[in-house]
Design a protein around this motif. Structure first.
Motif, short mmCIF file in Angstrom:
data_model
loop_
_atom_site.label_atom_id
_atom_site.label_comp_id
_atom_site.label_asym_id
_atom_site.label_seq_id
_atom_site.Cartn_x
_atom_site.Cartn_y
_atom_site.Cartn_z
N ALA A 95 42.38 47.33 52.27
CA ALA A 95 41.20 46.81 52.73
C ALA A 95 40.27 46.45 51.62
O ALA A 95 39.47 45.24 51.92
CB ALA A 95 40.73 47.53 53.76
N ILE A 96 40.00 47.12 50.48
CA ILE A 96 39.26 46.88 49.46
C ILE A 96 39.81 45.93 48.43
O ILE A 96 39.42 46.14 47.16
CB ILE A 96 38.51 48.06 49.18
CG1 ILE A 96 39.49 49.00 48.40
CG2 ILE A 96 37.88 48.57 50.31
CD1 ILE A 96 38.80 50.22 47.81
N ARG A 97 41.11 45.50 48.47
CA ARG A 97 41.93 45.00 47.16
C ARG A 97 41.32 43.93 46.62
O ARG A 97 41.27 43.61 45.37
CB ARG A 97 43.22 44.30 47.66
CG ARG A 97 43.22 43.35 48.79
CD ARG A 97 44.65 43.06 49.76
NE ARG A 97 44.53 41.95 50.46
CZ ARG A 97 45.69 41.62 51.05
NH1 ARG A 97 46.80 42.22 50.90
NH2 ARG A 97 45.66 40.86 51.97
N ARG A 98 40.38 43.21 47.24
CA ARG A 98 39.68 42.09 46.61
C ARG A 98 38.66 42.41 45.51
O ARG A 98 38.19 41.78 44.63
CB ARG A 98 39.11 40.81 47.52
CG ARG A 98 40.23 40.24 48.15
CD ARG A 98 39.45 38.93 48.92
NE ARG A 98 38.83 37.88 48.00
CZ ARG A 98 38.63 36.68 48.05
NH1 ARG A 98 39.05 36.19 49.29
NH2 ARG A 98 37.90 35.99 47.25
N SER A 99 38.12 43.61 45.70
CA SER A 99 37.22 44.14 44.90
C SER A 99 37.58 44.52 43.66
O SER A 99 36.80 44.59 42.70
CB SER A 99 36.45 45.47 45.69
OG SER A 99 37.62 46.52 45.65
N PHE A 100 39.02 44.70 43.41
CA PHE A 100 39.24 44.81 41.78
C PHE A 100 39.53 43.72 41.27
O PHE A 100 39.78 43.74 40.06
CB PHE A 100 40.82 45.54 42.36
CG PHE A 100 40.79 46.94 42.71
CD1 PHE A 100 40.85 47.89 41.98
CD2 PHE A 100 41.04 47.08 44.06
CE1 PHE A 100 40.96 49.30 42.51
CE2 PHE A 100 40.92 48.31 44.77
CZ PHE A 100 40.64 49.62 43.78
N LEU A 101 39.32 42.35 41.92
CA LEU A 101 39.61 41.23 41.25
C LEU A 101 38.26 40.62 40.23
O LEU A 101 37.15 40.82 40.99
CB LEU A 101 40.05 39.96 41.99
CG LEU A 101 41.30 40.40 43.04
CD1 LEU A 101 41.50 39.28 44.04
CD2 LEU A 101 42.62 40.71 41.93
N ALA A 102 38.73 40.03 39.44
CA ALA A 102 37.62 39.30 38.41
C ALA A 102 38.20 38.10 37.60
O ALA A 102 39.33 38.23 37.43
CB ALA A 102 36.95 40.28 37.61
N ALA A 103 37.65 37.07 37.31
CA ALA A 103 38.03 36.10 36.87
C ALA A 103 38.62 36.22 35.35
O ALA A 103 39.68 36.01 35.00
CB ALA A 103 36.98 34.97 36.78
N ARG A 104 37.59 36.91 34.79
CA ARG A 104 38.23 37.30 33.36
C ARG A 104 39.42 38.12 33.15
O ARG A 104 40.50 37.67 32.48
CB ARG A 104 37.15 37.99 32.36
CG ARG A 104 37.34 38.52 30.78
CD ARG A 104 36.35 39.14 30.47
NE ARG A 104 35.83 40.29 31.20
CZ ARG A 104 36.32 41.65 31.18
NH1 ARG A 104 37.50 41.70 30.46
NH2 ARG A 104 36.23 42.52 31.88
N THR A 105 39.63 39.35 34.00
CA THR A 105 40.69 40.14 33.66
C THR A 105 41.96 39.44 34.39
O THR A 105 42.99 39.79 33.74
CB THR A 105 40.64 41.34 34.57
OG1 THR A 105 40.10 40.98 36.05
CG2 THR A 105 39.55 42.06 33.81
N VAL A 106 41.75 38.44 35.61
CA VAL A 106 42.85 37.84 35.86
C VAL A 106 43.61 36.98 35.07
O VAL A 106 44.66 36.61 34.67
CB VAL A 106 42.62 37.14 37.40
CG1 VAL A 106 43.69 36.23 37.75
CG2 VAL A 106 42.49 38.33 38.48
N ARG A 107 42.69 36.22 34.32
CA ARG A 107 42.92 35.11 33.63
C ARG A 107 43.65 35.85 32.17
O ARG A 107 44.84 35.37 31.66
CB ARG A 107 41.81 34.36 32.99
CG ARG A 107 41.98 33.19 31.99
CD ARG A 107 40.55 32.61 31.36
NE ARG A 107 41.09 31.62 30.75
CZ ARG A 107 41.58 31.32 29.40
NH1 ARG A 107 42.02 32.40 28.75
NH2 ARG A 107 41.71 30.19 28.84
N ASN A 108 43.00 36.69 31.83
CA ASN A 108 43.53 37.36 30.51
C ASN A 108 45.09 38.16 30.75
O ASN A 108 45.75 38.03 30.05
CB ASN A 108 42.48 38.52 29.87
CG ASN A 108 41.51 37.82 29.50
OD1 ASN A 108 41.26 36.68 28.96
ND2 ASN A 108 40.28 38.55 29.11
#
Length: 224
Positions: A95-108
């Motif tokens: 249920a909180i999976r989106r809170s782990f996401l960030a543009a920089r970490t996903v890109r890198n």
């Protein structure tokens, strides 16, 4: 060890499995809370090969996911039918999976892992049938990572099952033969990652911290 969430990942989950493919499993577990109170901390991961299964302790999994690790992160984005263990605490994590996401970490992470696959692909011996097959496998991973990473960046949602596995297989063969085509795909992906997307600049650690404290409370057995 209390497994909180686990499921089938890898080529089976992506739709790329063939008759001889292994079935890979990934999960996370909670170590008894009192094990963190002594001199030696509990093992953070357990890996087995019969069956092929990797289990990460809850805190380690959170750190991996907050860092954008593609392999760990997909555990909370699996299609419903691929989960084999799904506890209430596992449901809370999904249920909180989106809170782990960030543009920089996903890109890198996704672009970085895809680039690694490109390097592996281009160093294979193309005159050796085994090397050629491995190069095609690296190329398939490259395509998958690019597609998953861009979907996360642009929509905030991870796609596990590939929409067109046959296309990915065909691209794998083509890229293994013509690596320049894969290089062009990476360049195009980099340009798309440079555009504004759906993700925040930084992950939100607060939900993970609160969830992990609930895990510790739930697995605390008084010493008596």
């Amino acid at each position: 060890m209390h497994v909180l969430l686990s499921g089938i990942v890898g080529s089976t989950a992506y739709g790329l499995a063939h008759a001889g493919s292994d079935i890979d499993r990934l999960g996370l577990f909670a170590a008894p809370t009192t094990e963190f109170h002594g001199l030696h901390r509990p093992a953070e991961s357990h890996v087995s090969t019969a069956p092929d299964r990797t289990l990460h302790e809850a805190a380690k999994w959170c750190r991996l996911a907050l860092g954008g690790n593609p392999t760990a992160s997909e555990l909370v984005w699996l299609p419903e039918d691929l989960y084999e263990v799904r506890t209430p605490l596992g449901e809370e994590l999904i249920a909180i999976r989106r809170s782990f996401l960030a543009a920089r970490t996903v890109r890198n992470s996704y672009l970085g892992y895809a680039t690694q696959q490109f390097r592996k692909m281009t160093t294979r011996d193309q005159d050796d049938p085994t090397g050629r097959a491995r190069a095609a496998k690296n190329a398939r991973h490259l395509v998958r990572l690019v597609e998953q990473g861009l979907a996360l960046h642009e929509t905030g949602h991870m796609v596990i099952r590939l929409a067109d596995p046959d296309r990915v297989r065909e691209l794998g063969e083509r890229f293994a033969e013509r690596p320049a085509d894969a290089q062009a795909l990476l360049a195009a992906a980099e340009a798309r990652f440079d555009r504004p997307g759906a993700l925040p600049d930084q992950p939100d650690e607060a939900p993970a911290e609160a969830w992990l404290r609930r895990v510790r409370a739930a697995h605390l057995t008084p010493v008596g």
